[in-house]
Design a protein around this motif. Structure first.
Motif: not given
Length: 907
Positions: A404, A355, A555
């Motif tokens: 991530y 994360n 992300g």
């Protein structure tokens, strides 16, 4: 194949012969190879165009940099060469090529590639004209391969097969081989598999490899292909570019991954780039592992550790191993030497960024044995290193923690060969799940879909919320060393991977040349009122930049985007509410960031805009399939909306990054849009708004004069200035002329476009068809730029009419158009249209009206400029309750243009 450089130089088809005057820094443990040319101190009038560093790292390696420079019409010819010079007269050669042309054939934008620019990183730099480009990189193209010698590395790229990079040599030493791509695919999500998962490995299969750009200072190899399973099944096309700069030990990689799977059955477990590193000539206690974590902190170990043992190996051995230096067997004390077979070797390491806030390192001795937890970091800088005292390889992923789940692996470092893998999607994370987030909820006809739109603002339609054809472009780096780097040097390199050095011309120079339409000006704080407006403009950008981190807008598929609207009751952005979630360029967010950067030169804004450009041009657009190359309107999932539109995929949003950086992938995206209108023949935007199905005539598409034509015009204009193709210019002019020829000009709203000729059918009635969205997705900006280059009096008259009348009183529209009907919302957004008309027509009343439209009827004073109403929430959160990204972007764009066109009305 081992490359003999002397024979290579003699027999190859050379782009340069010999080694130029550049000097490499010593980050890689080598001495400088030459000296900068020094012509003595030069006077100010001899200096060329001043350049600014967007990012520069003192003392790091020469990664090389490429940037764009605009020119006045007629100033620069196609064959002109340049050099980079500092104020002391030291000079570096520049490789250049044209990006765009003026109508007379002179260069409008030049790309400039510089190797070794970090040598002058601390200086003010200038771009000057030069007589000729220096010699440098050597290129040899063979039937099955492309071989490049940049003076430090000799790299072989394949034209067929699985391996993209068969060999990399340095100092007659094979230091890398078998570079390839790998996708791990499974047939079900991790959490939903009731039995054993079927998992498949897919490896790169080259279909095409070319030298896309070459010269003395930089060579670019482009490889296209697909990922292939052992059974021959092919999925997931890729485009990967490798950049080598002269005398640089770093290879920059731009990797575009395209999804063409079935999201119901194809769940990706990993996407990676691997390289094998031979280690057979070194003892395991002389093999060194490094990872760069948060803040540049370096995790450093040896494959076989000599420290912390029960018996002391001796101070010299311990110190050398900590430093990564060569340890001779006799350096080790006799008890430890005798016990070496019983000291574990740890051959496998993994750094997982699960994360954006946490990463961890694990290691194991070899497969079949347990993993040991080694270290925790926060936001890792995403760089690994493996090597021996005499050579080593670093591999890094840019925006590692921001994108991530990402992972860095070292496998087999206790064996004769280690394999390094940069995983853009981490295999240790949950498999990628791209299925739509709901089952349609019974919305099986247009009437129900309209009802759903009224509730959640989501435009749903079965089969349209597919990820088929979306893409993701990532940036990776490979660097090669001649000795183990110190923690400081490796940390510097990791920082350079994350913030690559970029040069840019100054805002004042860009403005002087009316770059990107010349509809903006430099920040102006000359009066208290203007200062208050500039403060609010700055506060808006600062707030959104802060929200990216506070709200975790990170992300693999998300980084670079922002959210659309805010839920003040839950104190969260509407991440789960239909059309209010991800912004997807809605109402000019990209344009806002780029115009803010142009006028300010703000480094943080450039990086913000760069990330958004990468995201919105790739993830929010279909590059394959029935919807290609259209983009998707705002949604919970970036590809989820059934409104597939040109306004999202518009070339206008990519022009800035392309011309400022000469980025070739962005150039692909621009070209992808040239024939985008053809898709409108079968993906009809108004299909839900009419009683009967719309059937396009062969070769024609229903195109609106606002968001649709603005995107088409941007694509055609960009392609024309890149190529001077007369057919493209003819289509663009025909579209302009046939809009001007409509009964109500732009207010006619839409018509059938002959895609081949560019001409619109002429409506026979005087109906006004206007949408409040027509001008807020870049139509304003592209019309201004086109008219600066392609004057057309009739088109300009039609455009100025639209600019004058959109916000005009009903009586004035009734008088000129014969009706006052229409949807004339977003008054402040259209203030910039009024301001433009005021400037072009010299109309003082219009200028006053523009400021009233933007700021309201209150007296214009600093006290009436509402500050950004930030509320501080618990846990370091901030809130701006009434804010929407639409408002932030549009108000900022209007303010920038109002200040430029009619700013004197505030003096």
């Amino acid at each position: 194949m081992k490359l003999n450089r002397r024979k290579f130089l003699k027999n190859s088809a050379l782009l340069g012969v010999g080694i130029g005057p550049l000097t490499s820094l010593d980050l890689y443990g080598r001495q400088g190879a030459g000296a900068l040319a020094n012509n003595g101190i030069v006077s100010n009038d001899q200096l060329g165009i001043p350049l600014n560093w967007i990012d520069r790292q003192q003392g790091e390696s020469s990664l090389g940099t490429t940037f764009g420079v605009p020119w006045p019409k007629g100033a620069v010819g196609k064959e002109q060469n340049f050099a980079l010079r500092n104020s002391q007269g030291q000079q570096l050669p520049v490789q250049t090529w044209p990006l765009a042309f003026w109508p007379d054939g002179s260069v409008k934008w030049s790309a400039c590639a510089v190797a070794g620019s970090s040598r002058l990183a601390s200086d003010q730099l200038y771009l000057v004209k030069s007589q000729q480009e220096q010699s440098g990189i050597v290129l040899q193209e063979q039937e099955q391969s492309i071989i490049i010698d940049n003076g430090i590395l000799q790299v072989t790229f394949a034209k067929r097969g699985k391996e993209l990079i068969p060999e990399i040599w340095q100092n007659n030493q094979l230091i890398g081989r078998a570079g390839c791509l790998k996708v791990i695919l499974q047939d079900a999500p991790d959490a939903e598999s009731e039995g054993a998962l079927n998992r498949f490995a897919c490896y790169s299969q080259i279909e095409k490899a070319v030298v896309e750009n070459s010269g003395s200072q930089r060579v670019l190899v482009r490889i296209e292909g697909v990922h292939q399973q052992e059974n021959g099944l092919k999925k997931f096309p890729f485009i990967i570019r490798f950049y080598l700069y002269y005398k640089s030990s770093t290879i920059k990689t731009i990797y575009t991954f395209l999804y063409d799977g079935d999201e119901q059955h194809d769940f990706i477990k990993g996407i990676g780039l691997s390289l094998a590193v031979p280690l057979q000539d070194s003892s395991t206690y002389n093999r060194y592992i490094r990872f760069v974590g948060e803040g540049g902190e370096v995790f450093a170990e040896a494959v076989k550790g000599l420290t912390g043992l029960r018996r002391d190996p001796g101070k010299e051995a311990r110190v050398k191993q900590v430093r990564g230096e060569a340890i001779k067997l006799e350096d080790i004390s006799e008890p430890v030497r005798r016990g070496l077979p019983y000291i574990p070797t740890f051959g496998d390491y993994s750094l997982l960024q699960a994360n954006p806030s946490a990463s961890s390192i694990e290691k194991r001795s070899k497969p079949g044995h347990a993993w040991l937890h080694a270290r925790d970091f926060g936001k890792s800088m995403g760089t690994l290193y493996v090597g021996t005292p005499s050579y080593g390889v670093a591999l890094g992923i840019r925006n590692f923690w921001q994108s991530y789940p990402a992972q860095l692996d070292i496998r087999g470092s206790a064996s004769a060969e280690a394999t390094l893998t940069a995983w853009l999607w981490a295999p240790q994370a949950e498999a990628m799940d791209l299925r739509f987030y709901h089952d349609g909820m019974g919305q099986d006809n247009y009437e129900k879909q309209w009802e759903g739109l009224e509730i959640t603002y989501e435009d749903y339609e079965e089969g349209y919320g597919t990820p088929l054809g979306v893409g993701r472009t990532s940036e990776l780096y490979l660097s090669f060393f001649e000795q183990t780097p110190s923690p400081e040097k490796l940390s510097q390199l990791a920082l350079a991977f994350q913030q690559p050095p970029v040069l840019s011309v100054s805002p004042s120079y860009l403005l002087e040349n009316e770059t990107f339409g010349g509809n903006w000006g430099l920040p102006d704080r000359s009066t208290p009122l203007k200062a208050a407006l500039e403060d609010k403009l700055d506060a808006l950008l600062k707030f959104y930049r802060g929200e990216v981190d506070r709200r975790g807008w990170y992300g693999f598929w998300n980084y670079g985007d922002v959210m659309h609207s805010y839920d003040a009751d839950r104190h969260v952005w509407k991440y789960d509410v239909g059309g209010f979630a991800w912004d997807n360029s809605e109402l000019g967010t990209d344009l806002w960031l780029w115009y803010y950067y142009l006028r300010s030169g703000n480094r943080d804004c450039f990086r913000f805009a760069e990330a958004m450009c990468r995201h919105t041009g790739e993830v929010d657009v279909h590059h394959l399939g029935q919807f290609a190359p259209l983009g998707s309107r705002h949604n919970v999932m970036h590809w989820g909306c059934s409104a597939k539109q040109l306004r999202i995929s518009t070339a206008l949003n990519r022009r800035f990054y392309y011309y400022l950086t000469a980025d070739e992938r962005t150039g692909d995206l621009l070209r992808e849009q040239v024939e985008a209108a053809s898709t409108l023949q079968h993906v009809v935007a108004l299909r839900k708004r009419v009683d009967e199905p719309l059937v396009s005539q062969d070769g024609k598409a229903l195109v609106g004069f606002g968001t649709d034509w603005g995107a088409i015009a941007a694509a055609w204009f960009t392609e024309w200035e890149r190529t001077l193709d007369p057919k493209i210019l003819s289509r663009l002019k025909a579209s302009m002329q046939s809009i001007a020829d409509q009964p109500q000009g732009f207010f006619t709203g839409l018509s059938m476009l002959n895609i081949a000729t560019g001409r619109f059918d002429r409506y026979k009635d005087n109906t006004v068809r206007v949408s409040h969205l027509n001008a807020v997705f870049g139509l304003v900006e592209i019309c201004q730029e086109i008219l600066n280059v392609i004057p057309d009096k009739k088109f300009e008259k039609a455009w100025l009419q639209y600019c004058r009348l959109y916000n005009a009183p009903d009586e004035q529209r009734l008088k000129e158009l014969g009706t006052k009907e229409g949807k004339f919302n977003l008054r402040s957004s259209h203030a910039r249209l009024t301001a433009y008309a005021a400037s072009r027509l010299g109309d003082k009343l219009l200028a006053e009206r523009a400021w009233t439209e933007l700021l309201g009827d209150r007296p214009k004073s600093p006290e009436t400029i509402a500050p950004v109403p930030i509320i501080t929430l618990p846990y370091d959160q901030e809130e701006w309750k009434a804010m929407s990204t639409n408002e932030a972007a549009q108000w900022s764009l209007s303010l920038i243009q109002c200040l430029h066109f009619v700013g004197n009305k505030l003096d």
